[in-house]
Enzyme design. Sequence first.
Site, PDB file in Angstrom:
ATOM      1  N   ARG B  57       4.511   0.865  -4.913  1.00  0.00           N
ATOM      2  CA  ARG B  57       5.972   0.813  -4.778  1.00  0.00           C
ATOM      3  C   ARG B  57       6.570  -0.385  -5.466  1.00  0.00           C
ATOM      4  O   ARG B  57       7.576  -0.275  -6.159  1.00  0.00           O
ATOM      5  CB  ARG B  57       6.372   0.752  -3.309  1.00  0.00           C
ATOM      6  N   THR B  58       5.986  -1.553  -5.233  1.00  0.00           N
ATOM      7  CA  THR B  58       6.527  -2.759  -5.859  1.00  0.00           C
ATOM      8  C   THR B  58       6.473  -2.608  -7.376  1.00  0.00           C
ATOM      9  O   THR B  58       7.431  -2.936  -8.083  1.00  0.00           O
ATOM     10  CB  THR B  58       5.721  -3.996  -5.408  1.00  0.00           C
ATOM     11  N   LYS B  86     -14.776  -8.294 -16.517  1.00  0.00           N
ATOM     12  CA  LYS B  86     -15.882  -9.045 -17.122  1.00  0.00           C
ATOM     13  C   LYS B  86     -15.820 -10.524 -16.747  1.00  0.00           C
ATOM     14  O   LYS B  86     -16.565 -11.343 -17.278  1.00  0.00           O
ATOM     15  CB  LYS B  86     -15.841  -8.885 -18.653  1.00  0.00           C
ATOM     16  N   ARG B 107       0.958  -9.523  -9.510  1.00  0.00           N
ATOM     17  CA  ARG B 107       0.496  -9.280  -8.142  1.00  0.00           C
ATOM     18  C   ARG B 107      -0.982  -9.633  -8.138  1.00  0.00           C
ATOM     19  O   ARG B 107      -1.744  -9.148  -8.989  1.00  0.00           O
ATOM     20  CB  ARG B 107       0.683  -7.806  -7.791  1.00  0.00           C
ATOM     21  N   HIS B 135       6.121 -13.582  -1.473  1.00  0.00           N
ATOM     22  CA  HIS B 135       6.551 -12.314  -2.032  1.00  0.00           C
ATOM     23  C   HIS B 135       8.078 -12.383  -2.107  1.00  0.00           C
ATOM     24  O   HIS B 135       8.781 -11.679  -1.384  1.00  0.00           O
ATOM     25  CB  HIS B 135       6.075 -11.178  -1.128  1.00  0.00           C
TER      26      HIS B 135
END
Lengths: 154, 309
Positions: B57-58, B86, B107, B135
């Site tokens: 959603r974000t 990696k 994020r 946030h």
Amino acid sequence: MNEEQELRVKRIENGTVIDHINAGQALNVLKILGIPDSSQGVVSVLLNSPGKFGIKDVVKIENRELNVREVDKIALIAPNATINIIRNFNVSQKKKVHIPTFVEGVVRCVNPNCISNSNEPVTSKFDVSVEESLRLRCTYCGRSISEDIAKHLL
Amino acid sequence: MKFKGHHIISMTSFSRDMIDSILETAERMEPIALGKQRSGLLTGKILAVLFFEPSTRTRMSFETAMYRLGGDVLNLGSVDASSIAKGETLADTIRVVDGYADAIVLRHPKEGAAQLAAEFSTIPILNAGDGAGHHPTQTLLDLYTIKRESRLEGLKIALAGDLKYGRTVHSLCYALSLYGAEITLISPRELRMPEEIISDLEKRGAKVTETDTIEDAINEVDVIYMTRIQKERFPDPAEYEKVANRLKITPELLTDARPELRIMHPLPRVNEIDTGVDETQHACYFKQAFYGVPVRMALLALVLGAIEI
Ligand SMILES: [Zn+2]
């Protein structure tokens, strides 16, 4: 120090006397200074020595002066300490440690999920504040350290 | 006030003036967010979307915001398929992407990741959540929802659910304290708001009271903000069931509610809000999700310098 105590620990000709260390913190001061590994001269430690403001620890190191980073670290665990530089049996310089407002690469963050504890190319950073007690706040995750700071020194 | 080139890392660095400017800008963006008006404000700009953990959603709300303003989106793609798998450091990823885009939305599962990214980036970083950390765009969209659907000035708000670990609830409370809110905290004993946060809020001018049932507060407040309680927080599943049932909004609970009462939730919900509540005039959570778009549009336009306030 009064005469009687002077006798207990030999005076040094050249070196550093760290006085007014909070009682119980002398061994952490030695750890910060990397002693015994980093010092050739004699090191004397006085524990629970009576001082003007209650008991204190004292550390005397022969033929060694401290760098800024070491003094910053000592300030975090012994905010009342004084650093006396001894030259030719005399105190040539005497200064109180100064609590820095910001330390870098000195303490490890207590938060295992903090980005500063991963393999990123950064050193830990903390804002230092003094209210009732000393508090270090991680610049990355915001977590604070206020107890047992010595345990988290890098 | 200059936002151009600024990183959006945490709410702690936002003054009330800054928040007000962002919310006012978001309001101007709303017709464009709704598709009623077209805009080419960010034409030619590229937003890199780096999501090291899924939060669909974000991510979608940032992408919608960028597209609505005529900009383009560059997606990192799945983390397993990229060089990050990696073992590349975040610092290196940021330094590379820095050369491809005009802003980065990040994020990341580790706390402080956005702060670190900002140290290695010459373009603005927008923090879309770092671990249990900050946030800020969630907090801003919560504030925007309150502003649009209720009022920020003289607000009476109840927050219910997991108030101990919910950092977004903490930063929402800090922000609300800038507006002198009256805050009622509703949570099970195990998940109470940390003492030091309550005392900070009071120092900042908020009035805080604690209670343990929704019934005590629901008829008194303008807004009730529900959050999810995670089962894992309770060693005993029976204990969880008890708590979950006590902190649940049902249509029956709303019988005597004032018509102005608004119910918010950051979504997804599990069962804190009965679906029977959805059709009532109080339900505000889907609108809240939409409001993320104009708020993120405002932030993107501001940090990319397309709007000055
Ligand atoms: Zn940290």
